[in-house]
Design a protein around this motif. Sequence first.
Motif, PDB file in Angstrom:
ATOM      1  N   ASP A 166     -46.710  10.159 -65.338  1.00 47.18           N
ATOM      2  CA  ASP A 166     -45.938  10.940 -66.667  1.00 47.18           C
ATOM      3  C   ASP A 166     -45.348  12.184 -66.305  1.00 47.18           C
ATOM      4  N   GLN A 167     -45.837  12.860 -65.188  1.00 48.33           N
ATOM      5  CA  GLN A 167     -45.247  14.124 -64.751  1.00 48.33           C
ATOM      6  C   GLN A 167     -44.001  13.755 -63.768  1.00 48.33           C
ATOM      7  N   TRP A 168     -43.840  12.593 -63.353  1.00 49.95           N
ATOM      8  CA  TRP A 168     -42.927  12.465 -62.106  1.00 49.95           C
ATOM      9  C   TRP A 168     -41.235  12.691 -62.849  1.00 49.95           C
ATOM     10  N   SER A 169     -40.612  13.184 -62.217  1.00 52.42           N
ATOM     11  CA  SER A 169     -39.043  13.298 -62.513  1.00 52.42           C
ATOM     12  C   SER A 169     -38.322  12.247 -61.884  1.00 52.42           C
ATOM     13  N   TRP A 170     -38.980  11.736 -60.864  1.00 56.60           N
ATOM     14  CA  TRP A 170     -38.256  10.401 -59.928  1.00 56.60           C
ATOM     15  C   TRP A 170     -37.182  10.785 -59.179  1.00 56.60           C
ATOM     16  N   SER A 171     -36.909  12.461 -59.170  1.00 58.84           N
ATOM     17  CA  SER A 171     -35.967  12.769 -58.366  1.00 58.84           C
ATOM     18  C   SER A 171     -36.303  12.632 -56.887  1.00 58.84           C
ATOM     19  N   PHE A 172     -37.662  12.492 -56.628  1.00 56.15           N
ATOM     20  CA  PHE A 172     -38.218  12.441 -55.347  1.00 56.15           C
ATOM     21  C   PHE A 172     -37.665  11.051 -54.636  1.00 56.15           C
ATOM     22  N   MET A 173     -37.233  10.103 -55.351  1.00 56.91           N
ATOM     23  CA  MET A 173     -36.903   8.809 -54.648  1.00 56.91           C
ATOM     24  C   MET A 173     -35.764   8.953 -54.077  1.00 56.91           C
ATOM     25  N   GLY A 174     -34.693  10.013 -54.222  1.00 59.02           N
ATOM     26  CA  GLY A 174     -33.361  10.261 -53.840  1.00 59.02           C
ATOM     27  C   GLY A 174     -33.429  11.117 -52.825  1.00 59.02           C
ATOM     28  N   LEU A 175     -34.667  11.771 -52.480  1.00 56.81           N
ATOM     29  CA  LEU A 175     -34.946  12.712 -51.369  1.00 56.81           C
ATOM     30  C   LEU A 175     -34.632  11.944 -50.092  1.00 56.81           C
ATOM     31  N   THR A 176     -34.023  12.663 -49.062  1.00 61.48           N
ATOM     32  CA  THR A 176     -34.085  11.799 -47.672  1.00 61.48           C
ATOM     33  C   THR A 176     -35.485  11.831 -47.225  1.00 61.48           C
ATOM     34  N   ASP A 177     -35.937  11.039 -46.015  1.00 61.41           N
ATOM     35  CA  ASP A 177     -37.090  10.992 -45.891  1.00 61.41           C
ATOM     36  C   ASP A 177     -37.628  12.319 -45.257  1.00 61.41           C
ATOM     37  N   ALA A 178     -36.871  13.306 -44.517  1.00 65.21           N
ATOM     38  CA  ALA A 178     -37.336  14.381 -44.054  1.00 65.21           C
ATOM     39  C   ALA A 178     -37.530  15.372 -45.331  1.00 65.21           C
ATOM     40  N   LYS A 179     -36.734  15.584 -46.225  1.00 60.83           N
ATOM     41  CA  LYS A 179     -37.076  16.444 -47.329  1.00 60.83           C
ATOM     42  C   LYS A 179     -38.141  15.808 -48.005  1.00 60.83           C
ATOM     43  N   PHE A 180     -38.416  14.542 -48.211  1.00 60.08           N
ATOM     44  CA  PHE A 180     -39.591  13.989 -48.971  1.00 60.08           C
ATOM     45  C   PHE A 180     -40.616  14.644 -48.154  1.00 60.08           C
ATOM     46  N   ALA A 181     -40.800  14.673 -46.918  1.00 59.33           N
ATOM     47  CA  ALA A 181     -41.952  14.872 -45.928  1.00 59.33           C
ATOM     48  C   ALA A 181     -42.239  16.355 -46.113  1.00 59.33           C
ATOM     49  N   ALA A 182     -41.298  17.124 -46.225  1.00 52.93           N
ATOM     50  CA  ALA A 182     -41.386  18.499 -46.164  1.00 52.93           C
ATOM     51  C   ALA A 182     -42.059  18.923 -47.592  1.00 52.93           C
ATOM     52  N   HIS A 183     -41.553  18.316 -48.509  1.00 54.91           N
ATOM     53  CA  HIS A 183     -42.289  18.371 -50.074  1.00 54.91           C
ATOM     54  C   HIS A 183     -43.426  18.202 -50.210  1.00 54.91           C
ATOM     55  N   PHE A 184     -43.767  16.940 -49.654  1.00 58.84           N
ATOM     56  CA  PHE A 184     -45.195  16.237 -50.204  1.00 58.84           C
ATOM     57  C   PHE A 184     -46.056  16.140 -49.034  1.00 58.84           C
ATOM     58  N   GLY A 185     -45.652  16.394 -47.795  1.00 58.89           N
ATOM     59  CA  GLY A 185     -46.461  16.496 -46.790  1.00 58.89           C
ATOM     60  C   GLY A 185     -46.677  15.136 -46.269  1.00 58.89           C
TER      61      GLY A 185
END
Length: 160
Positions: free
Chosen positions: A141-160
């Motif tokens: 319920d805290q997810w904005s879902w914008s993480f789905m649109g991130l590139t793989d590199a940006k997703f990995a940088a943000h979420f490790g």
Amino acid sequence: AKTIVKFPQLMGCSLKKNLQPMVHWLKKLGMDHSQVATTITKFPSIMGCSLEQNLQPKVQWLQELGMDDELVAKTIATFPNLMGCNLEGNLKPTVETLREYDFTDNQIVQVISRFPPLVGYSSKRLTHRMGVVKAAGFLPDQWSWSFMGLTDAKFAAHFG
């Protein structure tokens, strides 16, 4: 002009057999003139879709999921490409993946209506990213879902 570049087959569509029935159908869904124009401009391929075999089953499925007519129209107008997604290959697997993460149908309707591009992602990508975000301590319920649109590199940088 951009619409024709995106979907040149539009030039071969019959006004009476294709264009008018599609516009009528979109308005019958509850779209106003502006939403119809936006839908066709964003996803001109919709003009080549079969109402009976392609579009109506998807709308019916969204309604069975719990969307009312107004929300169906708004969701399609926001992300018309939804109508180009395969029901069996994209839409249903996305919902099943969300159910595996204990989303209720009501929550699924909210997620799809707020972030309709979600249905276009593969189940593999969805499962991986939802697992990583959940493991990072974020509740659904805290997810904005914008993480789905991130590139793989940006997703990995943000979420490790």
